[in-house]
Design a protein around this motif. Sequence first.
Motif, PDB file in Angstrom:
ATOM      1  N   CYS A  18     -32.931  10.615  18.970  1.00 37.37           N
ATOM      2  CA  CYS A  18     -33.644  11.418  19.956  1.00 37.37           C
ATOM      3  C   CYS A  18     -32.803  12.643  20.316  1.00 37.37           C
ATOM      4  N   THR A  19     -33.467  13.730  20.656  1.00 37.31           N
ATOM      5  CA  THR A  19     -32.780  14.960  21.048  1.00 37.31           C
ATOM      6  C   THR A  19     -32.328  14.850  22.503  1.00 37.31           C
ATOM      7  N   PRO A  20     -31.454  15.762  22.973  1.00 34.77           N
ATOM      8  CA  PRO A  20     -31.022  15.728  24.379  1.00 34.77           C
ATOM      9  C   PRO A  20     -32.177  15.899  25.366  1.00 34.77           C
ATOM     10  N   GLU A  21     -33.279  16.511  24.915  1.00 33.83           N
ATOM     11  CA  GLU A  21     -34.441  16.701  25.784  1.00 33.83           C
ATOM     12  C   GLU A  21     -35.330  15.464  25.815  1.00 33.83           C
ATOM     13  N   GLN A  22     -34.945  14.433  25.077  1.00 36.59           N
ATOM     14  CA  GLN A  22     -35.757  13.223  24.986  1.00 36.59           C
ATOM     15  C   GLN A  22     -35.007  12.011  25.542  1.00 36.59           C
ATOM     16  N   PHE A  23     -35.773  10.998  25.854  1.00 33.11           N
ATOM     17  CA  PHE A  23     -35.234   9.720  26.311  1.00 33.11           C
ATOM     18  C   PHE A  23     -35.361   8.713  25.177  1.00 33.11           C
TER      19      PHE A  23
END
Length: 233
Positions: A18-23
Amino acid sequence: MMSPSCTASPPPSSGDPCTPEQFTCRNQNCISQDQLCDFIDHCGDQSDEEPYICQGFSSRCSFEFDLCSWRQSGMDDFDWLIKAGSTLTGGTGPISDHTLRDPSGHYLYLEGSFPQAAGNSARISGPLLSRRSKHCQVRFFSHMSGEGIGTLSVFRGGEARGFDLLLNLTGDQGHAWQRVEVQLSRQEEDFQVVFEGKVGKNPKGDICLDDISFSSGCLLASEEEDDTPLPPA
Protein backbone atom coordinates in the motif's frame (compact mmCIF):
# COMPACT_ATOMS: atom_id res chain seq x y z
CA MET A 1 -21.13 13.62 -2.23
CA MET A 2 -24.11 11.44 -1.32
CA SER A 3 -24.66 7.72 -1.78
CA PRO A 4 -26.97 4.99 -0.43
CA SER A 5 -25.62 3.24 2.65
CA CYS A 6 -24.46 -0.31 2.18
CA THR A 7 -21.60 -2.58 3.15
CA ALA A 8 -18.70 -1.63 0.91
CA SER A 9 -17.16 -4.27 -1.34
CA PRO A 10 -13.49 -4.67 -0.36
CA PRO A 11 -11.04 -3.57 -3.05
CA PRO A 12 -9.25 -6.34 -4.93
CA SER A 13 -5.79 -7.05 -3.56
CA SER A 14 -3.07 -6.52 -6.16
CA GLY A 15 -0.31 -7.95 -3.99
CA ASP A 16 1.59 -4.66 -4.16
CA PRO A 17 2.42 -2.76 -0.95
CA CYS A 18 0.00 0.00 0.00
CA THR A 19 1.13 3.58 -0.65
CA PRO A 20 1.60 6.14 2.18
CA GLU A 21 -1.79 7.60 1.22
CA GLN A 22 -3.43 4.23 1.85
CA PHE A 23 -4.22 2.08 4.86
CA THR A 24 -3.09 -1.54 4.92
CA CYS A 25 -5.97 -3.77 5.99
CA ARG A 26 -5.42 -6.89 8.04
CA ASN A 27 -6.23 -8.93 4.91
CA GLN A 28 -3.60 -6.88 2.98
CA ASN A 29 -6.17 -4.94 0.95
CA CYS A 30 -5.40 -1.23 0.49
CA ILE A 31 -7.94 1.53 1.08
CA SER A 32 -7.74 5.31 1.11
CA GLN A 33 -6.85 6.92 4.44
CA ASP A 34 -10.02 9.01 4.00
CA GLN A 35 -12.09 5.83 4.35
CA LEU A 36 -10.83 5.03 7.83
CA CYS A 37 -13.29 5.03 10.72
CA ASP A 38 -16.35 6.21 8.78
CA PHE A 39 -18.63 3.43 10.08
CA ILE A 40 -18.32 1.38 6.85
CA ASP A 41 -16.27 -1.81 6.48
CA HIS A 42 -14.19 -0.87 3.42
CA CYS A 43 -11.50 -3.48 4.12
CA GLY A 44 -13.91 -6.39 4.24
CA ASP A 45 -12.53 -7.59 7.58
CA GLN A 46 -13.50 -4.62 9.81
CA SER A 47 -9.84 -3.72 10.38
CA ASP A 48 -10.47 -0.14 9.18
CA GLU A 49 -13.07 0.24 11.96
CA GLU A 50 -11.03 -1.19 14.85
CA PRO A 51 -11.56 0.79 18.09
CA TYR A 52 -7.83 1.22 18.72
CA ILE A 53 -7.50 2.92 15.31
CA CYS A 54 -10.66 5.01 15.52
CA GLN A 55 -10.22 6.29 19.07
CA GLY A 56 -8.04 9.12 17.76
CA PHE A 57 -10.61 10.38 15.26
CA SER A 58 -12.18 13.71 16.24
CA SER A 59 -15.80 13.60 17.41
CA ARG A 60 -16.71 10.26 15.89
CA CYS A 61 -20.21 9.58 17.20
CA SER A 62 -22.82 6.84 16.74
CA PHE A 63 -25.24 8.40 19.28
CA GLU A 64 -25.65 5.04 21.00
CA PHE A 65 -25.20 6.62 24.43
CA ASP A 66 -25.13 10.41 24.11
CA LEU A 67 -24.17 13.31 21.82
CA CYS A 68 -20.43 12.69 22.33
CA SER A 69 -18.73 16.07 21.76
CA TRP A 70 -21.64 17.53 19.77
CA ARG A 71 -23.73 20.20 21.47
CA GLN A 72 -27.29 21.45 21.14
CA SER A 73 -27.56 25.09 20.09
CA GLY A 74 -29.30 27.66 22.25
CA MET A 75 -30.06 29.80 19.19
CA ASP A 76 -32.71 27.58 17.59
CA ASP A 77 -36.35 26.60 18.19
CA PHE A 78 -36.01 23.08 19.63
CA ASP A 79 -33.49 20.25 20.12
CA TRP A 80 -32.44 17.19 18.19
CA LEU A 81 -33.48 13.98 19.97
CA ILE A 82 -31.79 10.60 20.38
CA LYS A 83 -34.11 7.79 19.27
CA ALA A 84 -34.20 4.01 18.85
CA GLY A 85 -36.56 2.19 16.51
CA SER A 86 -39.18 3.98 14.42
CA THR A 87 -40.05 7.64 14.88
CA LEU A 88 -43.41 8.70 16.31
CA THR A 89 -45.06 9.61 13.00
CA GLY A 90 -45.99 7.00 10.38
CA GLY A 91 -44.83 7.44 6.79
CA THR A 92 -41.50 9.00 7.73
CA GLY A 93 -38.25 8.06 9.45
CA PRO A 94 -36.22 4.81 9.54
CA ILE A 95 -37.07 1.55 11.29
CA SER A 96 -33.56 1.19 12.73
CA ASP A 97 -30.31 3.08 13.13
CA HIS A 98 -27.37 2.93 10.73
CA THR A 99 -24.68 1.71 13.15
CA LEU A 100 -26.26 -1.52 14.35
CA ARG A 101 -28.98 -1.77 11.68
CA ASP A 102 -31.26 -2.88 14.47
CA PRO A 103 -34.32 -1.33 16.18
CA SER A 104 -32.33 -1.25 19.43
CA GLY A 105 -29.70 1.06 17.89
CA HIS A 106 -29.84 4.82 18.39
CA TYR A 107 -29.67 7.79 16.05
CA LEU A 108 -30.33 11.52 16.14
CA TYR A 109 -33.59 12.88 14.78
CA LEU A 110 -35.71 15.97 14.28
CA GLU A 111 -39.41 15.42 15.02
CA GLY A 112 -41.44 17.02 12.23
CA SER A 113 -44.86 16.89 13.92
CA PHE A 114 -46.59 18.96 16.65
CA PRO A 115 -45.52 20.96 18.62
CA GLN A 116 -43.01 21.92 15.91
CA ALA A 117 -44.22 24.20 13.12
CA ALA A 118 -43.05 24.56 9.52
CA GLY A 119 -39.78 26.49 9.37
CA ASN A 120 -38.74 25.76 12.97
CA SER A 121 -35.09 24.73 13.21
CA ALA A 122 -32.85 22.58 15.41
CA ARG A 123 -29.04 22.81 15.40
CA ILE A 124 -26.10 20.88 16.78
CA SER A 125 -22.51 22.07 16.64
CA GLY A 126 -19.30 20.07 16.66
CA PRO A 127 -16.06 20.71 18.53
CA LEU A 128 -13.65 23.47 17.57
CA LEU A 129 -11.44 22.23 14.73
CA SER A 130 -7.99 23.61 14.02
CA ARG A 131 -7.25 25.95 11.13
CA ARG A 132 -4.24 23.66 10.54
CA SER A 133 -6.54 20.84 9.42
CA LYS A 134 -5.68 19.55 5.94
CA HIS A 135 -7.76 17.45 3.54
CA CYS A 136 -10.51 17.55 6.14
CA GLN A 137 -14.02 16.28 5.51
CA VAL A 138 -17.06 15.47 7.61
CA ARG A 139 -18.83 12.17 6.87
CA PHE A 140 -22.31 11.29 8.10
CA PHE A 141 -25.46 9.30 7.34
CA SER A 142 -28.83 10.96 6.82
CA HIS A 143 -32.34 9.57 6.52
CA MET A 144 -34.90 11.92 4.95
CA SER A 145 -38.02 10.02 3.94
CA GLY A 146 -41.56 11.40 3.85
CA GLU A 147 -43.74 13.81 1.90
CA GLY A 148 -43.24 16.58 4.47
CA ILE A 149 -39.42 16.58 4.65
CA GLY A 150 -37.91 20.03 5.15
CA THR A 151 -34.21 20.86 4.85
CA LEU A 152 -30.95 19.55 6.30
CA SER A 153 -28.06 22.03 6.06
CA VAL A 154 -24.37 21.84 6.93
CA PHE A 155 -22.47 25.01 7.87
CA ARG A 156 -18.80 25.69 8.60
CA GLY A 157 -17.35 28.72 10.34
CA GLY A 158 -16.84 30.57 13.59
CA GLU A 159 -18.08 33.46 15.67
CA ALA A 160 -15.65 36.00 14.17
CA ARG A 161 -16.32 35.46 10.46
CA GLY A 162 -19.76 33.89 10.59
CA PHE A 163 -20.84 30.61 9.02
CA ASP A 164 -20.79 29.47 5.39
CA LEU A 165 -23.41 27.12 3.96
CA LEU A 166 -21.75 23.98 2.56
CA LEU A 167 -24.69 21.68 1.87
CA ASN A 168 -28.47 21.85 1.55
CA LEU A 169 -30.59 18.69 1.26
CA THR A 170 -34.30 19.37 0.74
CA GLY A 171 -37.28 17.06 0.39
CA ASP A 172 -37.60 13.28 0.30
CA GLN A 173 -34.22 11.60 -0.31
CA GLY A 174 -35.48 8.01 -0.31
CA HIS A 175 -36.28 5.46 2.37
CA ALA A 176 -32.69 4.51 3.20
CA TRP A 177 -29.71 5.79 5.13
CA GLN A 178 -27.57 7.87 2.76
CA ARG A 179 -23.83 8.41 3.22
CA VAL A 180 -22.79 12.05 2.74
CA GLU A 181 -19.31 13.58 2.54
CA VAL A 182 -18.67 17.32 2.81
CA GLN A 183 -15.23 18.79 2.14
CA LEU A 184 -14.02 21.35 4.69
CA SER A 185 -11.52 23.60 2.93
CA ARG A 186 -8.65 25.15 4.85
CA GLN A 187 -9.61 28.08 7.07
CA GLU A 188 -7.83 31.17 8.40
CA GLU A 189 -9.28 30.57 11.86
CA ASP A 190 -10.36 27.61 13.95
CA PHE A 191 -13.86 26.53 12.99
CA GLN A 192 -16.88 24.41 13.80
CA VAL A 193 -19.31 22.33 11.77
CA VAL A 194 -23.02 22.91 12.42
CA PHE A 195 -25.95 20.73 11.33
CA GLU A 196 -29.30 22.47 11.01
CA GLY A 197 -32.61 20.74 10.36
CA LYS A 198 -35.73 22.69 9.38
CA VAL A 199 -39.26 21.38 9.77
CA GLY A 200 -41.14 20.85 6.51
CA LYS A 201 -44.68 21.42 5.34
CA ASN A 202 -46.47 18.55 7.13
CA PRO A 203 -45.87 16.06 9.97
CA LYS A 204 -44.38 13.38 7.70
CA GLY A 205 -41.02 15.08 7.78
CA ASP A 206 -38.66 13.50 10.33
CA ILE A 207 -34.98 14.20 9.52
CA CYS A 208 -32.43 11.78 10.97
CA LEU A 209 -28.64 11.73 11.41
CA ASP A 210 -26.28 8.95 12.45
CA ASP A 211 -22.60 8.00 12.53
CA ILE A 212 -20.97 11.41 12.16
CA SER A 213 -17.20 11.34 11.75
CA PHE A 214 -14.33 13.50 10.54
CA SER A 215 -11.52 12.28 8.30
CA SER A 216 -7.98 11.86 9.60
CA GLY A 217 -6.95 15.27 8.26
CA CYS A 218 -9.26 17.05 10.71
CA LEU A 219 -7.52 18.20 13.89
CA LEU A 220 -9.10 19.42 17.09
CA ALA A 221 -8.00 22.93 18.03
CA SER A 222 -7.02 21.53 21.44
CA GLU A 223 -4.57 19.14 19.71
CA GLU A 224 -2.38 21.94 18.36
CA GLU A 225 1.20 21.54 19.50
CA ASP A 226 2.28 25.17 19.14
CA ASP A 227 1.24 28.58 17.87
CA THR A 228 3.63 28.71 14.93
CA PRO A 229 2.10 30.92 12.20
CA LEU A 230 0.68 29.12 9.20
CA PRO A 231 2.89 29.08 6.09
CA PRO A 232 1.64 31.04 3.05
CA ALA A 233 -1.08 29.19 1.11
